[in-house]
Design an enzyme around this catalytic site. Structure first.
Site, PDB file in Angstrom:
ATOM      1  N   SER A   1       0.846  -1.187   0.000  1.00 11.34           N
ATOM      2  CA  SER A   1       0.000   0.000   0.000  1.00 11.34           C
ATOM      3  C   SER A   1       0.889   1.248   0.000  1.00 11.34           C
ATOM      4  O   SER A   1       1.697   1.425  -0.901  1.00 11.34           O
ATOM      5  CB  SER A   1      -0.968  -0.030   1.194  1.00 11.34           C
ATOM      6  OG  SER A   1      -1.945   0.981   1.063  1.00 11.34           O
TER       7      SER A   1
ATOM      8  N   GLU B   1      -1.810  -2.216  -7.928  1.00 11.00           N
ATOM      9  CA  GLU B   1      -3.006  -2.479  -7.131  1.00 11.00           C
ATOM     10  C   GLU B   1      -3.551  -1.149  -6.635  1.00 11.00           C
ATOM     11  O   GLU B   1      -2.835  -0.145  -6.610  1.00 11.00           O
ATOM     12  CB  GLU B   1      -2.687  -3.401  -5.949  1.00 11.00           C
ATOM     13  CG  GLU B   1      -1.668  -2.860  -4.957  1.00 11.00           C
ATOM     14  CD  GLU B   1      -2.274  -2.027  -3.827  1.00 11.00           C
ATOM     15  OE1 GLU B   1      -3.510  -2.041  -3.655  1.00 11.00           O
ATOM     16  OE2 GLU B   1      -1.511  -1.338  -3.140  1.00 11.00           O
TER      17      GLU B   1
ATOM     18  N   HIS C   1      -5.082  -5.014  -1.653  1.00 11.96           N
ATOM     19  CA  HIS C   1      -5.798  -4.947  -0.388  1.00 11.96           C
ATOM     20  C   HIS C   1      -6.805  -6.089  -0.317  1.00 11.96           C
ATOM     21  O   HIS C   1      -8.021  -5.898  -0.370  1.00 11.96           O
ATOM     22  CB  HIS C   1      -6.482  -3.595  -0.241  1.00 11.96           C
ATOM     23  CG  HIS C   1      -5.536  -2.459  -0.062  1.00 11.96           C
ATOM     24  ND1 HIS C   1      -4.742  -1.970  -1.086  1.00 11.96           N
ATOM     25  CD2 HIS C   1      -5.237  -1.712   1.027  1.00 11.96           C
ATOM     26  CE1 HIS C   1      -4.006  -0.962  -0.623  1.00 11.96           C
ATOM     27  NE2 HIS C   1      -4.288  -0.788   0.649  1.00 11.96           N
TER      28      HIS C   1
END
Length: 356
Positions: free
Chosen positions: A152, A256, A326
């Site tokens: 992330s 992502e 995630h």
């Protein structure tokens, strides 16, 4: 129209700027790599992690507001056989950040300098990791290569460390992630057992005639090889133009995202395109774009259309659905390691161990 003297001065200034950009901007005592200049430092690998090793917990990004996440991270890593030590500023808070920029960077620098710490793992993601990139001691990091992992917002840290030092870092679960059997198997295989794994989605029919979950979809078929680079799309696009972003020449990009409207995903990909990143790739593995919805407004492109618009013209292998992002079950992906993408099969094959 410029006169000849003005033209000469302008050319001299442009040449000086080009030379400066080619040299890059040095970090705190460390090596550097100018973004997009097509050069990479020699690959550097950390020693494999093993039971009994000490993991330093850091929080380069968002503050954690409750006690339980710290307990979960401690209990999880201890159950995996590691000793755990917290960074001095791990539990600090300044607004939404886990303390000051200087404190968060000091925890990372300190653990790289500490011979009693074998690995460094982020407690969580969030935002704010890019703020500390100029404060890291890249010379120290290169001289003391260790496992460094997270995902992330930690995309900023793991890509910057690879760009500035050549150290293979890891897009991996964070301390508060769900360390289920799938995630744990990939973490152990890549970071502990030094396996040159093939990263492949699970195929569990669950009694159905065809899989409904963990599906991959080929956008452009084919095979290609190159170093694995990428992570969170918002963070990567925010790093564009900086000296902390690696060279993407011949790279396999993986992406992502979470909680972004589709028009923002489109804008972020256009940023990478305008910066020349997409045109230099060997392949693309699109991970999970969780809760990326149309949002409000008159209308929107679909994610399918956005990906088709930006990736189909590249004429390189592209597939969608990789277990990256995630989600509960996730790969551990080594940043900078040579790999092979098979967009038809929907796999990423590591071409060598990521640790020594």
């Amino acid at each position: 129209m410029c006169s000849e003297p003005h033209l000469s001065r302008r050319r001299a200034l442009q040449a000086g700027i080009a030379a400066l950009m080619g040299a890059g901007l040095a970090g705190a005592g460390g090596a550097t790599q100018a973004a997009g200049n097509g050069t990479r430092l020699p690959l550097l690998k950390a020693a494999r992690l093993k039971p009994g090793d000490t993991i330093g917990l850091v929080n380069p990004s968002h503050a954690v507001y409750e006690r339980e996440p710290y307990e979960i991270a401690h209990d999880t890593l201890s159950a995996m056989g590691f000793k755990v030590v917290e960074g001095a500023h791990l539990r600090a808070r300044r607004g939404h950040l886990a303390g000051s920029d200087a404190g968060r960077a000091a925890d990372i620098n300190g653990f790289f300098a500490d011979p009693g710490v074998q690995g460094i793992l982020a407690l969580t993601g969030g935002s704010g990791g890019n703020r500390i990139l100029p404060l890291l001691d890249y010379g120290l990091i290169r001289g003391n290569p260790k496992f460094l992992g997270g995902f992330s917002d930690i995309t900023a840290l793991i890509n910057a460390v690879f760009a500035r030092t050549g150290l293979v870092s890891f897009h991996a679960p964070v301390g508060v992630s769900s360390w289920n059997a799938f995630s744990l198997r990939h973490f152990r295989g890549v970071a502990m057992d030094a396996e040159a794994m093939t990263l492949r989605n699970p195929r569990d029919l669950d009694g159905l005639p065809a899989p409904a979950e963990h599906r991959t979809r080929t956008l452009t078929p084919g095979l290609a090889r190159g170093p694995l680079l990428g992570g969170n799309l918002a963070v990567l696009s925010a790093m564009t133009g900086s000296d902390y972003l690696p060279s993407f020449d011949g790279a396999i990009l993986f992406l992502e995202e979470i909680n972004e409207y589709i028009y923002r995903v489109d804008r972020m990909l256009s940023t990478l395109k305008l910066a020349g990143v997409l045109d230099r790739l060997a392949g693309v593995a699109i991970g999970q774009f969780t809760k990326c919805t149309p949002g409000d407004g008159y209308g929107t492109l679909t994610l399918d259309e956005v990906f088709d618009d930006w990736f189909a013209p590249l004429k390189v292998p592209v597939y969608r659905g990789a277990m990256i992002g995630h989600i509960r079950q996730k790969f551990t992906v080594p940043i900078g390691l040579p790999a092979e993408i098979d967009a038809t099969a929907g796999t990423l094959r590591l071409l060598e161990p990521a640790v020594r």
